[in-house]
Design an enzyme around this catalytic site. Structure first.
Site, PDB file in Angstrom:
ATOM      1  CG  LEU A   1      50.931 -17.303 -18.245  1.00  0.00           C
ATOM      2  CD1 LEU A   1      49.966 -17.620 -17.007  1.00  0.00           C
ATOM      3  CD2 LEU A   1      50.511 -17.350 -19.465  1.00  0.00           C
ATOM      4  CB  SER A   2      51.401 -10.650 -18.603  1.00  0.00           C
ATOM      5  OG  SER A   2      49.915 -10.913 -17.846  1.00  0.00           O
ATOM      6  CD  GLU A   3      51.182  -8.729 -14.471  1.00  0.00           C
ATOM      7  OE1 GLU A   3      51.608  -7.616 -14.609  1.00  0.00           O
ATOM      8  OE2 GLU A   3      50.427  -9.269 -14.886  1.00  0.00           O
ATOM      9  CB  THR A   4      54.050 -16.101 -12.086  1.00  0.00           C
ATOM     10  OG1 THR A   4      54.047 -16.523 -13.572  1.00  0.00           O
ATOM     11  CG2 THR A   4      53.895 -17.129 -11.094  1.00  0.00           C
TER      12      THR A   4
ATOM     13  CG  HIS B   1      46.275 -10.043 -14.724  1.00  0.00           C
ATOM     14  ND1 HIS B   1      47.182  -9.527 -14.909  1.00  0.00           N
ATOM     15  CD2 HIS B   1      46.033 -11.312 -15.033  1.00  0.00           C
ATOM     16  CE1 HIS B   1      48.002 -10.571 -15.202  1.00  0.00           C
ATOM     17  NE2 HIS B   1      47.157 -11.720 -15.274  1.00  0.00           N
TER      18      HIS B   1
END
Length: 301
Positions: free
Chosen positions: A44-47, A76
């Protein structure tokens, strides 16, 4: 070892829209390399990895990774993790306030709980946006995005660079149709928006919006951050406050904006930005949005 995680959709109140976020709730004992590998696994774009806070008065310490690298701060992940931690707290209160420790510093958050799996959060920027150097000219910008130079800019808005912890190049476009057509050319994009130690990332925006009551329509291309395109980028909107200070005729007082993003990806998202100006200067800014839990599980690592 089993480690709990949750997936949230952030900057939306509808499942399977917004920006998905993975949060690993039990990250003690994981080193940086392992965290990076898990972020690549989620892809995902961030974890986010939740760790015990260094100071007892704060709720938790967060480390934030894209599939390619760690970030000192991101919007986010902050919104989604704040809401998840509020839901996990078991508090009977409708609203909670606490600090989250991120690499950039302490991020003060306020969360309004909305049912068992959703909430609304806002946080004050730990670092106000700053000018980040000269932007590329219209020809280089247009070529990097597959557009015509005449489509770059509108009203007082010109291409600019700002950072509120993560640097972005802000590219105003004359129409929503131009935003939709924008398509990064890999080498030209890197040359125009990266270099000098920067990771190439461009936030393109226009005043033409899909929905009423919104102020800007945007996309974020972040190939230098390991993200092709992001459905909703709170750290970019945080820095966007700097572009608004440069390009909008804002007076003293409170100003509120809603930025829509992710529509071209089929992941519509709404990001709230509030700004406080005194004596012509930006003295505070906040990012806000909703999020909901869509999945829970365990990592067996």
């Amino acid at each position: 070892m089993h480690r709990r995680y949750a997936i949230l959709d952030v900057f939306t109140d509808e499942a399977l829209t917004g920006n998905p976020l993975a949060v690993v709730l039990e990250a003690e004992g994981l080193d940086e390399a392992r965290m990076q590998a898990i972020a690549r696994e989620f892809n995902l774009s961030e974890t986010v990895f939740v760790l015990p806070s260094r100071e007892p008065r704060h709720r938790a310490r967060l480390r934030i990774f894209t599939p390619a690298r760690e970030l000192p701060f991101a919007g986010h992940p902050t919104i989604g993790t704040a809401i998840l931690l509020a839901l996990e707290s078991g508090s009977a209160a409708d609203a909670l306030a606490f600090g989250l420790e991120e690499e950039i510093g302490i991020v003060p958050c306020v969360v309004e709980i909305r049912g068992e799996r959703a909430g609304h959060a806002r946080f004050r920027l730990p670092k106000l946006p700053t000018f980040d150097g000269d932007a590329p000219d219209e020809i280089a910008t247009a070529w990097a995005l597959g557009l015509a130079p005449s489509e770059i800019g509108f009203a007082r808005h010109v291409t600019s660079r700002h950072s509120a912890g993560v640097p972005f190049c802000f590219v105003p476009l004359a129409s929503r149709e131009a935003v939709t057509r924008a398509s990064p050319r890999h080498e030209a994009f890197e040359k125009a928006f990266g270099g000098n130690g920067r990771r190439a990332a461009a936030f393109v925006y226009t005043r033409e919006t899909v929905g009423e009551g919104r102020h800007f329509h945007a996309r974020m291309f972040g190939q230098g951050l390991g993200i092709g395109e992001d459905p909703a980028t709170g750290s970019a909107v945080a820095a966007f406050a700097g572009a608004l200070m440069q390009c909008e005729p804002l007076g003293d007082g409170e100003h509120a904006f809603v930025i829509e993003q992710g529509f071209e990806m089929g992941r519509p998202s709404l990001i709230e930005l509030s700004m406080t100006l005194r004596h012509g200067a930006l003295v505070a800014a906040e990012i806000g949005g909703t999020a909901l839990v869509v999945a829970e599980g365990r990592l067996t690592l």
